[in-house]
Motif scaffolding. Sequence first.
Motif, PDB file in Angstrom:
ATOM      1  N   ASP A  29      -7.771   5.876   9.044  1.00 57.98           N
ATOM      2  CA  ASP A  29      -8.766   4.846   8.719  1.00 57.98           C
ATOM      3  C   ASP A  29      -8.272   3.919   7.616  1.00 57.98           C
ATOM      4  O   ASP A  29      -8.483   2.698   7.663  1.00 57.98           O
ATOM      5  CB  ASP A  29     -10.081   5.492   8.286  1.00 57.98           C
ATOM      6  CG  ASP A  29     -10.821   6.175   9.428  1.00 57.98           C
ATOM      7  OD1 ASP A  29     -10.525   5.889  10.609  1.00 57.98           O
ATOM      8  OD2 ASP A  29     -11.702   7.009   9.129  1.00 57.98           O
ATOM      9  N   LYS A  30      -7.579   4.469   6.626  1.00 62.04           N
ATOM     10  CA  LYS A  30      -7.079   3.661   5.513  1.00 62.04           C
ATOM     11  C   LYS A  30      -5.981   2.708   5.982  1.00 62.04           C
ATOM     12  O   LYS A  30      -5.939   1.553   5.553  1.00 62.04           O
ATOM     13  CB  LYS A  30      -6.586   4.561   4.380  1.00 62.04           C
ATOM     14  CG  LYS A  30      -6.196   3.799   3.141  1.00 62.04           C
ATOM     15  CD  LYS A  30      -7.306   2.899   2.603  1.00 62.04           C
ATOM     16  CE  LYS A  30      -8.229   3.608   1.678  1.00 62.04           C
ATOM     17  NZ  LYS A  30      -9.168   2.690   0.983  1.00 62.04           N
ATOM     18  N   SER A  71      -7.131  -5.823   5.554  1.00 62.64           N
ATOM     19  CA  SER A  71      -7.360  -6.480   4.259  1.00 62.64           C
ATOM     20  C   SER A  71      -6.178  -7.351   3.833  1.00 62.64           C
ATOM     21  O   SER A  71      -6.251  -8.033   2.820  1.00 62.64           O
ATOM     22  CB  SER A  71      -7.647  -5.443   3.171  1.00 62.64           C
ATOM     23  OG  SER A  71      -6.454  -4.770   2.799  1.00 62.64           O
ATOM     24  N   PHE A 114      -3.497   5.347  -2.196  1.00 59.18           N
ATOM     25  CA  PHE A 114      -4.491   6.194  -1.540  1.00 59.18           C
ATOM     26  C   PHE A 114      -3.843   7.530  -1.241  1.00 59.18           C
ATOM     27  O   PHE A 114      -2.711   7.585  -0.765  1.00 59.18           O
ATOM     28  CB  PHE A 114      -4.985   5.544  -0.244  1.00 59.18           C
ATOM     29  CG  PHE A 114      -6.039   6.334   0.468  1.00 59.18           C
ATOM     30  CD1 PHE A 114      -7.338   6.371  -0.018  1.00 59.18           C
ATOM     31  CD2 PHE A 114      -5.741   7.048   1.620  1.00 59.18           C
ATOM     32  CE1 PHE A 114      -8.317   7.107   0.641  1.00 59.18           C
ATOM     33  CE2 PHE A 114      -6.706   7.783   2.282  1.00 59.18           C
ATOM     34  CZ  PHE A 114      -8.002   7.812   1.789  1.00 59.18           C
ATOM     35  N   ARG A 143      -1.573  -0.809  -4.074  1.00 58.33           N
ATOM     36  CA  ARG A 143      -2.819  -0.102  -3.785  1.00 58.33           C
ATOM     37  C   ARG A 143      -2.423   1.298  -3.378  1.00 58.33           C
ATOM     38  O   ARG A 143      -1.572   1.486  -2.516  1.00 58.33           O
ATOM     39  CB  ARG A 143      -3.592  -0.787  -2.663  1.00 58.33           C
ATOM     40  CG  ARG A 143      -3.942  -2.199  -3.049  1.00 58.33           C
ATOM     41  CD  ARG A 143      -5.190  -2.826  -2.561  1.00 58.33           C
ATOM     42  NE  ARG A 143      -6.259  -2.029  -2.094  1.00 58.33           N
ATOM     43  CZ  ARG A 143      -7.046  -2.400  -1.085  1.00 58.33           C
ATOM     44  NH1 ARG A 143      -6.814  -3.517  -0.425  1.00 58.33           N
ATOM     45  NH2 ARG A 143      -8.058  -1.648  -0.726  1.00 58.33           N
ATOM     46  N   SER A 199      -7.856  -0.160   7.621  1.00 55.31           N
ATOM     47  CA  SER A 199      -8.583  -1.029   6.681  1.00 55.31           C
ATOM     48  C   SER A 199      -7.628  -1.819   5.796  1.00 55.31           C
ATOM     49  O   SER A 199      -7.871  -2.995   5.511  1.00 55.31           O
ATOM     50  CB  SER A 199      -9.584  -0.230   5.840  1.00 55.31           C
ATOM     51  OG  SER A 199      -8.931   0.642   4.938  1.00 55.31           O
ATOM     52  N   LEU A 200      -6.528  -1.202   5.381  1.00 52.26           N
ATOM     53  CA  LEU A 200      -5.552  -1.928   4.563  1.00 52.26           C
ATOM     54  C   LEU A 200      -4.858  -3.018   5.378  1.00 52.26           C
ATOM     55  O   LEU A 200      -4.598  -4.117   4.874  1.00 52.26           O
ATOM     56  CB  LEU A 200      -4.526  -0.964   3.972  1.00 52.26           C
ATOM     57  CG  LEU A 200      -5.040  -0.064   2.853  1.00 52.26           C
ATOM     58  CD1 LEU A 200      -4.062   1.073   2.585  1.00 52.26           C
ATOM     59  CD2 LEU A 200      -5.298  -0.870   1.581  1.00 52.26           C
ATOM     60  N   ALA A 209      -8.765  10.272   7.524  1.00 47.59           N
ATOM     61  CA  ALA A 209      -8.955   9.343   6.401  1.00 47.59           C
ATOM     62  C   ALA A 209      -7.719   8.467   6.220  1.00 47.59           C
ATOM     63  O   ALA A 209      -7.833   7.273   5.915  1.00 47.59           O
ATOM     64  CB  ALA A 209      -9.261  10.112   5.122  1.00 47.59           C
ATOM     65  N   LEU A 210      -6.539   9.043   6.418  1.00 45.69           N
ATOM     66  CA  LEU A 210      -5.302   8.262   6.309  1.00 45.69           C
ATOM     67  C   LEU A 210      -5.200   7.227   7.432  1.00 45.69           C
ATOM     68  O   LEU A 210      -4.822   6.080   7.190  1.00 45.69           O
ATOM     69  CB  LEU A 210      -4.091   9.200   6.310  1.00 45.69           C
ATOM     70  CG  LEU A 210      -3.911  10.021   5.033  1.00 45.69           C
ATOM     71  CD1 LEU A 210      -2.993  11.214   5.279  1.00 45.69           C
ATOM     72  CD2 LEU A 210      -3.381   9.151   3.902  1.00 45.69           C
ATOM     73  N   LEU A 231       0.619   5.229   0.526  1.00 42.47           N
ATOM     74  CA  LEU A 231      -0.258   6.272   1.053  1.00 42.47           C
ATOM     75  C   LEU A 231       0.409   7.629   0.912  1.00 42.47           C
ATOM     76  O   LEU A 231       1.568   7.800   1.292  1.00 42.47           O
ATOM     77  CB  LEU A 231      -0.564   6.016   2.529  1.00 42.47           C
ATOM     78  CG  LEU A 231      -1.166   4.655   2.881  1.00 42.47           C
ATOM     79  CD1 LEU A 231      -1.420   4.577   4.375  1.00 42.47           C
ATOM     80  CD2 LEU A 231      -2.439   4.418   2.103  1.00 42.47           C
ATOM     81  N   SER A 254      -4.918  11.425   0.529  1.00 37.70           N
ATOM     82  CA  SER A 254      -5.913  12.258   1.191  1.00 37.70           C
ATOM     83  C   SER A 254      -5.226  13.408   1.916  1.00 37.70           C
ATOM     84  O   SER A 254      -4.108  13.255   2.423  1.00 37.70           O
ATOM     85  CB  SER A 254      -6.725  11.446   2.204  1.00 37.70           C
ATOM     86  OG  SER A 254      -7.676  12.281   2.854  1.00 37.70           O
ATOM     87  N   ALA A 265       0.847  -1.192   0.000  1.00 32.15           N
ATOM     88  CA  ALA A 265       0.000   0.000   0.000  1.00 32.15           C
ATOM     89  C   ALA A 265       0.882   1.242   0.000  1.00 32.15           C
ATOM     90  O   ALA A 265       1.844   1.323   0.767  1.00 32.15           O
ATOM     91  CB  ALA A 265      -0.910   0.001   1.220  1.00 32.15           C
TER      92      ALA A 265
END
Length: 144
Positions: free
Chosen positions: A59-60, A67, A49, A47, A63-64, A56-57, A7, A51, A5
């Motif tokens: 939360d991401k 996942s 992302f 992936r 969630s990542l 939001a970062l 970010l 922001s 990921a």
Amino acid sequence: MKTIAILHGPNLDRLGKREPQVYGHATLADLEAFIRTEAEQRGFATRFFQSASEGALVDKIHSLTDSGVAGFIVNFGAYSHTSIALRDALSASALPAVEVHISDIKAREEFRHHSMTAGACRVMISGKGFNGYAEALDQIAQWL
């Protein structure tokens, strides 16, 4: 294939427009294409992302992590210097992470010299432009 990921924090969406003398003329889309190509050469999926929102970062990251991503490459922009929340979220993930800065933060304004979030990362790479992301992928490949 393991997924990494990537970010990006505030103002990274302004690449190519914001301070081109510092960051160059390439855009975030150009950066993502570069990273995707470099990651595929190393056998990773990606992936992305971006922001401007700290929450939001955070939360991401959660969630990542849930996942099943294998690791993180992060450039939190200005939040790197201020965000305990992002540092804690990365630490809580327990996944390998590399912090990347396109510009050399040690050669810029003094308030940029310290990264609060780098302490949750195994390595920080600064001042190598887009190539810093390729170096970050190499680092993660060694750990996985």
